[in-house]
Scaffold this motif. Structure first.
Motif, short mmCIF file in Angstrom:
data_model
loop_
_atom_site.label_atom_id
_atom_site.label_comp_id
_atom_site.label_asym_id
_atom_site.label_seq_id
_atom_site.Cartn_x
_atom_site.Cartn_y
_atom_site.Cartn_z
N THR A 45 0.82 -1.21 0.00
CA THR A 45 0.00 0.00 0.00
C THR A 45 0.86 1.26 0.00
OG1 THR A 45 -0.19 -0.26 2.41
CG2 THR A 45 -2.02 -1.05 1.07
N ILE A 46 2.06 1.18 0.56
CA ILE A 46 2.97 2.33 0.53
C ILE A 46 3.34 2.65 -0.92
CG2 ILE A 46 5.27 3.17 1.14
CD1 ILE A 46 3.44 3.23 3.50
N TYR A 47 3.62 1.63 -1.71
CA TYR A 47 3.93 1.85 -3.12
C TYR A 47 2.76 2.52 -3.83
CZ TYR A 47 5.26 1.11 -7.97
OH TYR A 47 5.57 1.31 -9.30
N LYS A 48 1.56 2.06 -3.53
CA LYS A 48 0.38 2.65 -4.16
C LYS A 48 0.22 4.12 -3.75
CE LYS A 48 -1.88 -1.87 -4.32
NZ LYS A 48 -1.42 -2.14 -5.69
N THR A 275 -2.38 5.29 4.02
CA THR A 275 -2.82 4.83 5.35
C THR A 275 -4.20 4.19 5.28
OG1 THR A 275 -1.50 6.47 6.53
CG2 THR A 275 -3.40 5.59 7.68
N GLN A 276 -5.12 4.85 4.60
CA GLN A 276 -6.47 4.30 4.49
C GLN A 276 -6.47 3.00 3.70
OE1 GLN A 276 -9.03 5.70 6.30
NE2 GLN A 276 -9.88 3.69 5.82
N LEU A 277 -5.67 2.95 2.64
CA LEU A 277 -5.56 1.71 1.86
C LEU A 277 -5.11 0.56 2.75
CD1 LEU A 277 -3.86 2.54 -1.57
CD2 LEU A 277 -6.21 1.81 -1.16
N LEU A 278 -4.11 0.84 3.58
CA LEU A 278 -3.57 -0.18 4.48
C LEU A 278 -4.64 -0.67 5.45
CD1 LEU A 278 -2.18 -0.64 7.54
CD2 LEU A 278 -1.29 -1.89 5.58
N LEU A 279 -5.32 0.26 6.10
CA LEU A 279 -6.34 -0.11 7.08
C LEU A 279 -7.46 -0.92 6.43
CD1 LEU A 279 -6.55 3.27 9.05
CD2 LEU A 279 -5.46 1.14 9.80
N ASP A 280 -7.81 -0.58 5.20
CA ASP A 280 -8.88 -1.29 4.49
C ASP A 280 -8.45 -2.67 4.01
OD1 ASP A 280 -10.51 0.89 4.87
OD2 ASP A 280 -10.19 1.71 2.86
#
Length: 331
Positions: A45-48, A275-280
């Motif tokens: 998700t960091i890459y995204k 951050t939101q991508l990671l949490l989701d």
């Protein structure tokens, strides 16, 4: 005489004004290249988040800042890249508080175990004036510019070849972790022996028995398929890993002020997005790893937290921790 002086002064001011406009126009026409280096893979998700950063920066500068992404450690390790950045290279490195805390100890506390209880609390701290003082100190003393520090990579968990249910189970195990003091002392306090290895070597080291386990956040574990060689994932969440895009001041100062501001703004936007991508994605990542053979276990974190107290004492962070706790109580 006085009129002549006034005319000369007026002409001088006009020349300086025109010159300023000209220089500004020239700087706006110049193009800049920014390579973004990270050790994580394209699935992370960091890459995204960096894809979003690239899109925003290039759009708002009309392509005058060209951003290129280099995942999986293609450009080298963080330490090597940070050296190049200090010399003026046009590189942005995705790094963390462990490495930056070597130069500014206050930043290192951001990676101390169980510092905050929630992601929301850490977000408040990372965007606070207190944290910004530490980042400004890093810029003044070492020439590194933190563009934003709100990129949540996830909670760090143990990935081992045998099941872990309590700190005592870690005793005698060699666990890979980065080499910065806060990482090393955390693993040592929790009962294991820390071993510093580049992330790109962890899979092979586990496979060959050089180490008994590692600790990492879910996206990194999944991206590197560590559970193929160490199937037990224990959800200790001992460290909340937050990343930051960092550039060198020598390169940064070449940019027009408006471009500098764009980098700050787009880095923070992209950080919130990542951050939101990671949490989701956490539940989905656990489901995927379980389907591929990983055994994921929840544990009582209380005994781990009790052992982690030693880290704050060892590194001299007790007073700073109290300041952070006071700050969070006021929010």
């Amino acid at each position: 005489m006085r009129n002549r002086f006034s005319v000369i002064l007026g002409l001088s001011i006009m020349i300086l004004f025109v010159l300023g406009i000209t220089l500004s126009a020239v700087s706006q026409e110049k193009t800049y290249e920014l390579k973004v280096s990270m050790v994580i893979t394209e699935d992370d998700t960091i890459y995204k988040g960096y894809e979003k950063f690239k899109e925003g920066v290039e759009k708002r500068t009309n392509g005058k800042i060209k951003v290129e992404l280099y995942p999986a450690g293609i450009l080298g390790g963080d330490e090597e890249i940070l050296e190049q950045i200090a010399l003026g290279a046009g590189i942005c490195v995705n790094t963390d508080a462990g490495r930056l805390g070597v130069w500014v100890p206050e930043i290192g506390i951001l990676l101390c175990p169980y510092l905050t209880d929630t992601v929301e609390e850490m977000q408040k701290l990372l965007k606070s004036d207190l944290a910004k003082e530490w980042f400004e100190k890093l810029r003044k003393e070492k020439g590194y510019v933190v563009l934003a520090f709100n990129w949540y990579a996830g909670g760090r968990h143990f990935i081992t070849k045998k099941p872990i249910s309590k700190p005592e189970d870690l005793e005698g195990l060699k666990i890979r972790t980065p080499g910065a003091p806060v990482w090393q002392e955390t693993i040592r306090a929790l009962g294991a022996t820390p071993v510093a290895l580049p992330w790109t070597e962890v899979y092979t080291a586990l496979q060959q028995g050089v180490i008994d386990g590692a600790e990492a956040q879910h996206p990194a574990t999944y991206g590197s398929k560590l559970y193929e060689v160490a199937k037990y994932i224990t959800l200790t969440g001992h460290i909340q890993l937050w990343n930051a895009p960092v550039v060198g001041e020598k390169w940064f100062n070449q940019l027009p002020p408006e471009y500098q501001q764009i980098l700050f703004e787009e880095a923070e936007k992209a950080g919130d997005y990542a951050t939101q991508l990671l949490l989701d994605s956490l539940d989905e990542l656990e489901a995927k790893m379980t389907a591929e053979g990983a055994i994921i276990s929840e544990v009582d974190t209380k005994p781990f937290k009790e052992r982690a107290e030693a880290v704050y004492q060892k590194l001299g962070y007790e007073e700073l921790r109290r300041q952070i706790q006071d700050f969070l109580k006021k929010q």
